[in-house]
Design an enzyme around this catalytic site. Sequence first.
Site, short mmCIF file in Angstrom:
data_model
loop_
_atom_site.label_atom_id
_atom_site.label_comp_id
_atom_site.label_asym_id
_atom_site.label_seq_id
_atom_site.Cartn_x
_atom_site.Cartn_y
_atom_site.Cartn_z
N ASP A 83 0.85 -1.20 0.00
CA ASP A 83 0.00 0.00 0.00
C ASP A 83 0.89 1.25 0.00
O ASP A 83 1.79 1.38 0.83
CB ASP A 83 -0.87 -0.04 1.27
CG ASP A 83 -1.99 0.98 1.24
OD1 ASP A 83 -2.42 1.36 0.14
OD2 ASP A 83 -2.44 1.38 2.33
N SER A 216 -12.99 4.17 4.55
CA SER A 216 -13.62 3.75 5.81
C SER A 216 -14.86 4.59 6.08
O SER A 216 -14.92 5.77 5.73
CB SER A 216 -12.63 3.91 6.98
OG SER A 216 -11.72 2.83 6.99
P1 13P Z 1 -9.06 4.73 5.50
O1 13P Z 1 -8.21 5.62 6.33
O2 13P Z 1 -10.31 5.40 5.10
O3 13P Z 1 -9.32 3.40 6.11
O4 13P Z 1 -8.26 4.45 4.13
C1 13P Z 1 -7.23 3.50 4.09
C2 13P Z 1 -6.46 3.54 2.83
O5 13P Z 1 -6.80 4.18 1.86
C3 13P Z 1 -5.23 2.73 2.80
O6 13P Z 1 -4.52 2.91 1.62
O1 G3H Z 2 -3.08 4.70 3.46
C1 G3H Z 2 -2.73 4.62 4.60
C2 G3H Z 2 -2.98 3.44 5.44
O2 G3H Z 2 -4.03 3.69 6.32
C3 G3H Z 2 -1.74 2.99 6.10
O3 G3H Z 2 -1.39 3.81 7.16
O4 G3H Z 2 1.06 4.25 6.88
O5 G3H Z 2 -0.08 4.47 9.12
O6 G3H Z 2 0.28 2.23 8.10
P1 G3H Z 2 0.05 3.69 7.87
ZN ZN Z 3 -4.54 4.87 0.82
#
Ligand code: 13P
Ligand code: G3H
Ligand code: ZN
Length: 314
Positions: A83, A216
Amino acid sequence: MALVNTRKMFEMAYKNGYAVGAFNVNNMEITQGIIEAVAEEKAPLILQVSKGARKYAKISYLKAIINVVVEENPDIPIAINLDHGDTFETCKQFVDDGFTSVMIDASHYPFEENIEMTRKVVEYAHARDVVVEAELGQLGGIEEDVVGVEDVAKHVADPDQAVEFVEKSGCDSLAVACGTSHGAYKFKTEPKLAFDVIQEIGERLPGFPLVMHGSSSVLKEFVDLINKYGGDMPNAMGVPEAAVSKAAKMAICKVNIDTDLRLALTAKIRQVYAETPGEFDPRKYLGPGREAIKAMVKHKLHVLGCAGKAAECL
Ligand code: 13P
Ligand code: G3H
Ligand code: ZN
């Protein structure tokens, strides 16, 4: 073993009007809550790891947990995605570590540079049967390693650029900024998504899977529990579930969820701490947290429309 990339999932999601949930994992309990829900609902699954998650838990631990999930659930197609990869080197590392999908997020660079960086990752990943998600436009919100913009509405993806970007970069899916943002404070007043942008990009790129980050819903149930038991989250607001369902029926084939997992876990831990101040066994508060995640994810799979779709994605 059903460790897959996202090609078939997205093909079916696009064709049949649903989206696959992409859930962020940081530890064992979160991962178990997700897979228990997915196994019961027979849904396809994308597990994703951020750079921050890797720093927190170490990739060897997270990969070991994910390997067990994959081995124990042969009927569930599971993709594992990096991600918000920030550089070619990070993406390369995750490809080399056995991820089946990587996201290169170069959306904060100038357009041509974003294309160039994405193109380079695509070349490396495709040679190893790994798919690539890219991003266009800018999301808001702040996460550990992802800093967004303040005024989300001004940074939605441009449909003309989206067509050019996909053609030139060769990416397999595209995260389009459409008014959402990361975290628990997505809107100041009314929640509003740029469905016209999703619609137009969808029409101009027929059959091409789009991704929605920051999806979310910031469920009231958990925010209320957090506030009731000593937390302080005034004005928390997420994407209404009806809006998520609507996007899932359009060209959005992947929906990212992290904050809702964090809220469920935090709410239950706070509740146990408050109701049983003498409790010091982590299993007694992480356990209820895991159960809350499971129930929330089960519900979410119906919001996305992907419950019962595992078999067609294999
Ligand atoms: P949320 O913060 O809305 O859960 O989004 C998560 C996200 O986009 C991770 O890449
Ligand atoms: O897009 C962001 C995700 O919620 C991941 O968050 O970098 O704090 O793990 P993080
Ligand atoms: Zn994201």
